[in-house]
Scaffold this motif. Structure first.
Motif, PDB file in Angstrom:
ATOM      1  N   LEU A 169       0.829  -1.205   0.000  1.00  0.00           N
ATOM      2  CA  LEU A 169       0.000   0.000   0.000  1.00  0.00           C
ATOM      3  C   LEU A 169       0.868   1.263   0.000  1.00  0.00           C
ATOM      4  O   LEU A 169       0.604   2.223  -0.731  1.00  0.00           O
ATOM      5  N   ARG A 170       1.939   1.245   0.813  1.00  0.00           N
ATOM      6  CA  ARG A 170       2.796   2.416   0.936  1.00  0.00           C
ATOM      7  C   ARG A 170       3.419   2.780  -0.418  1.00  0.00           C
ATOM      8  O   ARG A 170       3.450   3.955  -0.797  1.00  0.00           O
ATOM      9  N   SER A 171       3.853   1.788  -1.167  1.00  0.00           N
ATOM     10  CA  SER A 171       4.494   2.117  -2.440  1.00  0.00           C
ATOM     11  C   SER A 171       3.457   2.642  -3.439  1.00  0.00           C
ATOM     12  O   SER A 171       3.753   3.540  -4.224  1.00  0.00           O
ATOM     13  N   ARG A 172       2.226   2.106  -3.391  1.00  0.00           N
ATOM     14  CA  ARG A 172       1.167   2.639  -4.259  1.00  0.00           C
ATOM     15  C   ARG A 172       0.885   4.105  -3.909  1.00  0.00           C
ATOM     16  O   ARG A 172       0.747   4.958  -4.776  1.00  0.00           O
ATOM     17  N   LEU A 173       0.794   4.381  -2.606  1.00  0.00           N
ATOM     18  CA  LEU A 173       0.490   5.746  -2.161  1.00  0.00           C
ATOM     19  C   LEU A 173       1.614   6.701  -2.543  1.00  0.00           C
ATOM     20  O   LEU A 173       1.365   7.812  -3.013  1.00  0.00           O
ATOM     21  N   ASN A 174       2.863   6.239  -2.351  1.00  0.00           N
ATOM     22  CA  ASN A 174       3.990   7.107  -2.683  1.00  0.00           C
ATOM     23  C   ASN A 174       4.009   7.461  -4.159  1.00  0.00           C
ATOM     24  O   ASN A 174       4.339   8.589  -4.530  1.00  0.00           O
ATOM     25  N   THR A 175       3.650   6.500  -5.008  1.00  0.00           N
ATOM     26  CA  THR A 175       3.613   6.760  -6.446  1.00  0.00           C
ATOM     27  C   THR A 175       2.597   7.856  -6.767  1.00  0.00           C
ATOM     28  O   THR A 175       2.915   8.845  -7.431  1.00  0.00           O
ATOM     29  N   VAL A 176       1.380   7.681  -6.277  1.00  0.00           N
ATOM     30  CA  VAL A 176       0.326   8.664  -6.562  1.00  0.00           C
ATOM     31  C   VAL A 176       0.685  10.028  -5.985  1.00  0.00           C
ATOM     32  O   VAL A 176       0.503  11.069  -6.628  1.00  0.00           O
ATOM     33  N   MET A 177       1.238  10.033  -4.775  1.00  0.00           N
ATOM     34  CA  MET A 177       1.553  11.307  -4.135  1.00  0.00           C
ATOM     35  C   MET A 177       2.741  11.994  -4.811  1.00  0.00           C
ATOM     36  O   MET A 177       2.921  13.204  -4.670  1.00  0.00           O
ATOM     37  N   GLY A 178       3.529  11.203  -5.549  1.00  0.00           N
ATOM     38  CA  GLY A 178       4.605  11.793  -6.322  1.00  0.00           C
ATOM     39  C   GLY A 178       4.105  12.393  -7.619  1.00  0.00           C
ATOM     40  O   GLY A 178       4.650  13.371  -8.118  1.00  0.00           O
TER      41      GLY A 178
END
Lengths: 146, 117
Positions: free
Chosen positions: B30-39
């Motif tokens: 989940l964290r890597s998915r969120l980091n991608t979108v937030m980037g």
């Protein structure tokens, strides 16, 4: 009902859900209520996660050992790793204390385990490993309590 | 058990729908998915929809708290909607409800969003 089981698996995070499923299967004959099931799942999940992250520091070669004993409606579980051990258990038990801030660990694992079990203990030796154990008595089957 | 994550962004609000179990293993995904979108997008607020989340341990608390810390510097907020009672127990124990707004259901979401927009 008396029963026991012994489970060993490598310290891979995918096995956190596996360990939860096994313990749920083990206590299924007691017909626990939803809250009891969730509490047991949570304690086991926290214990196994601790072993992976802290005991073995994500080295997947480590072995995690889970034993469970059921005497009547009382469950005793031990979760053991043979990893680096905990230097100061009292400090580690402090809510919000974590050595892994950068990994967004909340530092709540021990606190949650303690509040969801009837009895909770941590034994650890640096360089040898850590054993967490807990006991929980399940409500009688005819209890209407949720 | 695994987790299914669906994300969408609207007016700088990131909506995160979680289905399944949130533990250390799935929180890394989940964290890597969120980091991608937030980037990729400018995100000011995050709404975690936990209606279909069956299990959460302290790793889930860590990820919600982590997003809160990320957003608070720009006066952003994190909200959680539709927690099941069993999930809410860990949430309450963690003390997260003191800093994260908890919404019971969709009917309250709109006004909560209006409040932060």
């Amino acid at each position: 009902m008396n029963n026991e089981m012994h489970l060993q698996f490598p310290a891979k995070s995918i096995n956190e859900s596996f360990a939860r499923l096994v313990i749920i299967g083990f206590i299924a004959p007691l017909d626990p209520n939803a809250q009891e099931l969730n509490e047991i799942k949570t304690i086991v999940s926290e214990g196994v996660t601790n072993a992976i992250i802290h005991g073995y520091e994500d080295n997947e070669d480590g072995i995690i050992d889970v034993k469970a004993v059921l005497v009547g409606r009382r469950l005793r579980v031990t979760i053991q790793d043979f990893g680096k051990g905990i230097e100061n258990i009292e400090l580690a038990k402090q809510p919000l204390y974590t050595t892994k801030q950068e990994e967004e660990r909340s530092g709540l694992g021990f606190m949650i385990m303690e509040s969801f079990s009837d009895q909770f203990e941590v034994h650890s030796e640096v360089g040898v490993g850590t054993i967490v154990s807990f006991e929980k008595e399940f409500l009688p089957l005819d209890s209407s309590a949720q | 058990m695994s987790i299914t994550v669906s994300l969408y962004v609207e007016n700088h609000v990131l909506y995160v729908n979680l289905n399944g179990e949130l533990d250390h293993h799935t929180s890394d995904q989940l964290r890597s998915r969120l980091n991608t979108v937030m980037g990729e997008s400018q995100i000011k607020h995050i709404v975690f929809n936990l209606k279909h989340l069956d299990f959460m341990d302290s790793s889930g608390i860590g990820i919600i708290l982590g997003r809160y810390n990320q957003l608070k510097s720009m006066n952003g907020t994190v909200m959680v909607i539709g927690m099941k009672p069993l999930v809410s127990k860990v949430f309450e124990l963690s003390g997260l409800s003191k800093i994260i707004k908890v919404i019971e259901d969709d009917s309250q979401l709109e006004s909560a969003i209006r409040g932060i927009a």
